[in-house]
Design an enzyme around this catalytic site. Structure first.
Site, PDB file in Angstrom:
ATOM      1  N   LYS A 113       0.975  -1.333   0.087  1.00 19.56           N
ATOM      2  CA  LYS A 113       0.014   0.311  -0.812  1.00 19.56           C
ATOM      3  C   LYS A 113       0.899   1.334  -0.111  1.00 19.56           C
ATOM      4  O   LYS A 113       1.612   1.452   0.618  1.00 19.56           O
ATOM      5  CB  LYS A 113      -0.735  -0.189   1.096  1.00 19.56           C
ATOM      6  CG  LYS A 113      -1.642   0.702   1.123  1.00 19.56           C
ATOM      7  CD  LYS A 113      -2.700   1.232   2.195  1.00 19.56           C
ATOM      8  CE  LYS A 113      -3.539   2.292   2.525  1.00 19.56           C
ATOM      9  NZ  LYS A 113      -4.579   2.531   4.049  1.00 19.56           N
TER      10      LYS A 113
ATOM     11  N   LYS B 210       0.897  10.356   5.680  1.00 22.30           N
ATOM     12  CA  LYS B 210       1.679   8.869   5.851  1.00 22.30           C
ATOM     13  C   LYS B 210       2.616   8.245   5.573  1.00 22.30           C
ATOM     14  O   LYS B 210       2.660   6.996   5.046  1.00 22.30           O
ATOM     15  CB  LYS B 210       0.100   8.178   5.798  1.00 22.30           C
ATOM     16  CG  LYS B 210      -1.073   8.029   6.330  1.00 22.30           C
ATOM     17  CD  LYS B 210      -2.220   7.962   5.945  1.00 22.30           C
ATOM     18  CE  LYS B 210      -3.759   8.285   6.804  1.00 22.30           C
ATOM     19  NZ  LYS B 210      -4.603   6.819   6.507  1.00 22.30           N
TER      20      LYS B 210
ATOM     21  N   LYS C  91      -2.183  -1.579  -3.568  1.00 21.61           N
ATOM     22  CA  LYS C  91      -3.161  -0.512  -3.444  1.00 21.61           C
ATOM     23  C   LYS C  91      -2.090   0.666  -3.714  1.00 21.61           C
ATOM     24  O   LYS C  91      -1.111   0.854  -2.925  1.00 21.61           O
ATOM     25  CB  LYS C  91      -3.486  -0.133  -2.136  1.00 21.61           C
ATOM     26  CG  LYS C  91      -5.086   1.001  -2.197  1.00 21.61           C
ATOM     27  CD  LYS C  91      -5.624   0.508  -1.120  1.00 21.61           C
ATOM     28  CE  LYS C  91      -6.691   1.332  -0.430  1.00 21.61           C
ATOM     29  NZ  LYS C  91      -7.001   1.778   0.515  1.00 21.61           N
TER      30      LYS C  91
END
Length: 336
Positions: A202, A227, A258
């Site tokens: 991700k 993040k 992702k």
């Protein structure tokens, strides 16, 4: 007089001449059964459209069940649930994520009762439940998410959701070691049949904006929530493969990349390294980009959606989570 022709042994266009021939020799096939439909659920009494994702809704529990029944009837085998939690139920610790009477646990129970053969996938991360919007517990001393303390909470969350009937728990947080810890806890609680769909690769992507609007996880409107200390660097493909291999070793049943479209090379590389099923998440920003261009009349959104999904499948994904799943399932004239 006979028209002069090139002396060609191979004429590849012969295999593109008609629809029937093109279908016969198609190398990549996309089926409605390949798709997982992500669904947002809130505690309000009616569904509401998400402004940044035209055609996508936050569902009430009643309308969620209606949607799930329709999707199942149309050939969708699985849905992935995401909550929109009222701000007054959020705190810095994501406490509501562990509430067995929360909106997602209740939704899981209701779906498994009313649409029993539909697979239910539940997200395991704290971002919809925290005031700060991060996927884990924020440690003010280190100015970062506390990895190990977060894993403890995620394990409890995964066990609770599995006990409510979730077929898959899907840790999307990117904390180190969480897949192994969740697998161990599930097995120790007699939940060995519950599968783990791991968000293995991700990336810290700019394509998540509409999703954060949908679940209300942005810290402040218009400010990008960083993040990067736990989500992957978009520059790194070897690191993505490492993460995927660690998740496989820790007991993941399905690996996932992702976003999908901007990371087709990552899908392809991981496909070469694992025998596990591989999923890809065509995220909210990918959906919104196609829909926005379609609304402007710049592209055909149906054909663009199909082309984008075919590319993801061609790259090596077995399974695709996509916001187009519902609309494609509803359209009997859409040619897969």
């Amino acid at each position: 007089m006979k028209e002069k022709q090139l002396e060609l042994l191979r004429r590849p266009r012969r295999l593109r001449a008609t629809r029937q021939v093109r279908s016969l020799v198609a190398e990549t096939r996309l089926d409605i059964a390949d798709l997982i439909c992500p669904l947002f659920v809130h505690e309000k009494e009616s569904k509401e459209e998400i402004p940044s994702m035209p055609g996508i809704y936050r569902y009430s529990l009643e309308s969620l069940l209606e949607e799930c029944a329709l999707l199942n009837e149309k050939g969708i085998n699985a849905v992935a649930l995401f909550p929109c939690v009222p701000r007054e139920k959020k705190d810095n610790f994501g406490s509501y994520a562990l509430n067995p009477e929360g909106i997602i646990p209740r939704a899981v129970e209701a779906i498994k009762k009313e649409v029993s053969d539909l697979l239910v996938i539940t997200d395991v991360a704290l971002d919809p439940y925290t005031l700060h919007g991060h996927d884990g517990l924020w440690n003010e001393k280190i100015k970062d998410v506390d990895n190990d303390a977060t894993v403890e909470i995620l394990v409890q969350m995964a066990v609770m959701l599995a006990q409510k009937g979730a077929d898959f728990v899907a840790p999307s947080d990117m904390m180190d070691g969480r897949v192994g810890a969740i697998r161990k806890a599930l097995d120790s609680e007699g939940l060995s049949k519950t599968s783990i769909l791991a968000y293995s690769a991700k990336f810290a992507s700019a394509f998540y904006g509409p999703f954060r609007d949908a679940v209300g996880s942005g810290k402040q409107k218009g400010i990008y929530l960083d993040k990067k200390t736990y989500q992957l660097n978009p520059s790194n493909s070897r690191e993505a493969c490492l993460e995927a291999m660690l998740d496989e070793k820790e007991g993941a049943d399905i690996l996932m990349v992702k976003p999908a479209g901007p990371y087709l090379d990552i899908i392809h590389r991981i496909r070469q390294k694992t025998l596990l099923p591989l999923a890809a998440y065509q995220v909210s920003g990918e959906y919104a980009s196609i829909i926005a261009a379609g609304l402007k009349g710049w592209i055909d959104p149906k054909q663009a959606a199909l082309e984008s999904l075919l590319a993801i499948k061609r790259a090596g994904a077995d399974i695709i989570i996509t916001y187009f799943a519902g609309s494609l399932a509803r359209d009997p004239f859409f040619n897969f």
